[in-house]
Scaffold this motif. Structure first.
Motif, PDB file in Angstrom:
ATOM      1  N   PHE A   9       0.822  -1.194   0.000  1.00 54.00           N
ATOM      2  CA  PHE A   9       0.000   0.000   0.000  1.00 54.00           C
ATOM      3  C   PHE A   9       0.864   1.256   0.000  1.00 54.00           C
ATOM      4  CE2 PHE A   9      -2.030   3.473   2.341  1.00 54.00           C
ATOM      5  CZ  PHE A   9      -3.130   3.686   1.528  1.00 54.00           C
ATOM      6  N   ALA A  10       1.928   1.262   0.810  1.00 52.95           N
ATOM      7  CA  ALA A  10       2.818   2.418   0.874  1.00 52.95           C
ATOM      8  C   ALA A  10       3.483   2.661  -0.479  1.00 52.95           C
ATOM      9  CB  ALA A  10       3.865   2.218   1.961  1.00 52.95           C
ATOM     10  N   ALA A  11       3.917   1.614  -1.126  1.00 53.31           N
ATOM     11  CA  ALA A  11       4.559   1.751  -2.438  1.00 53.31           C
ATOM     12  C   ALA A  11       3.567   2.269  -3.470  1.00 53.31           C
ATOM     13  CB  ALA A  11       5.145   0.418  -2.884  1.00 53.31           C
ATOM     14  N   ALA A  12       2.357   1.709  -3.479  1.00 54.34           N
ATOM     15  CA  ALA A  12       1.338   2.163  -4.433  1.00 54.34           C
ATOM     16  C   ALA A  12       0.942   3.616  -4.158  1.00 54.34           C
ATOM     17  CB  ALA A  12       0.111   1.258  -4.359  1.00 54.34           C
ATOM     18  N   ILE A  19       2.953  10.661  -9.226  1.00 51.71           N
ATOM     19  CA  ILE A  19       2.289  10.890 -10.515  1.00 51.71           C
ATOM     20  C   ILE A  19       1.335  12.072 -10.419  1.00 51.71           C
ATOM     21  CG2 ILE A  19       0.621   9.901 -12.141  1.00 51.71           C
ATOM     22  CD1 ILE A  19       2.008   7.185 -11.651  1.00 51.71           C
ATOM     23  N   ALA A  20       0.574  12.164  -9.333  1.00 51.75           N
ATOM     24  CA  ALA A  20      -0.359  13.284  -9.152  1.00 51.75           C
ATOM     25  C   ALA A  20       0.384  14.608  -9.045  1.00 51.75           C
ATOM     26  CB  ALA A  20      -1.220  13.053  -7.915  1.00 51.75           C
ATOM     27  N   ALA A  24       0.016  17.734 -11.596  1.00 53.60           N
ATOM     28  CA  ALA A  24      -0.393  19.049 -11.102  1.00 53.60           C
ATOM     29  C   ALA A  24       0.641  20.110 -11.459  1.00 53.60           C
ATOM     30  CB  ALA A  24      -0.612  19.003  -9.596  1.00 53.60           C
ATOM     31  N   TYR A  25       1.917  19.774 -11.353  1.00 57.22           N
ATOM     32  CA  TYR A  25       2.955  20.747 -11.679  1.00 57.22           C
ATOM     33  C   TYR A  25       2.928  21.091 -13.163  1.00 57.22           C
ATOM     34  CZ  TYR A  25       7.393  23.021 -12.329  1.00 57.22           C
ATOM     35  OH  TYR A  25       8.356  23.929 -12.676  1.00 57.22           O
TER      36      TYR A  25
END
Length: 62
Positions: A9-12, A19-20, A24-25
């Protein structure tokens, strides 16, 4: 310490977060160039200020 499910879960979550942030940048990059033209000067001044604080700390420690 962590279960395999927690590590997965932490890796995902990390991959999705990166990616988000990249999305956004890139979406706001043109806007940043318009409104934040001289902010590198503020960054340089802040770094110089932090270095100065460390130098003062070292000077007064002796």
């Amino acid at each position: 310490m962590f279960s395999p499910g927690q590590l997965a879960f932490a890796a995902a979550f990390f991959v999705a977060f990166v990616i988000a942030m990249i999305y956004a940048y890139r979406k706001d990059a043109k806007l940043h160039q318009t409104f934040y033209k001289g902010n590198y000067k503020i960054l340089i001044a802040f770094i110089i200020f932090i270095i100065l604080l460390f130098m003062i700390k070292i000077f007064f420690k002796r």
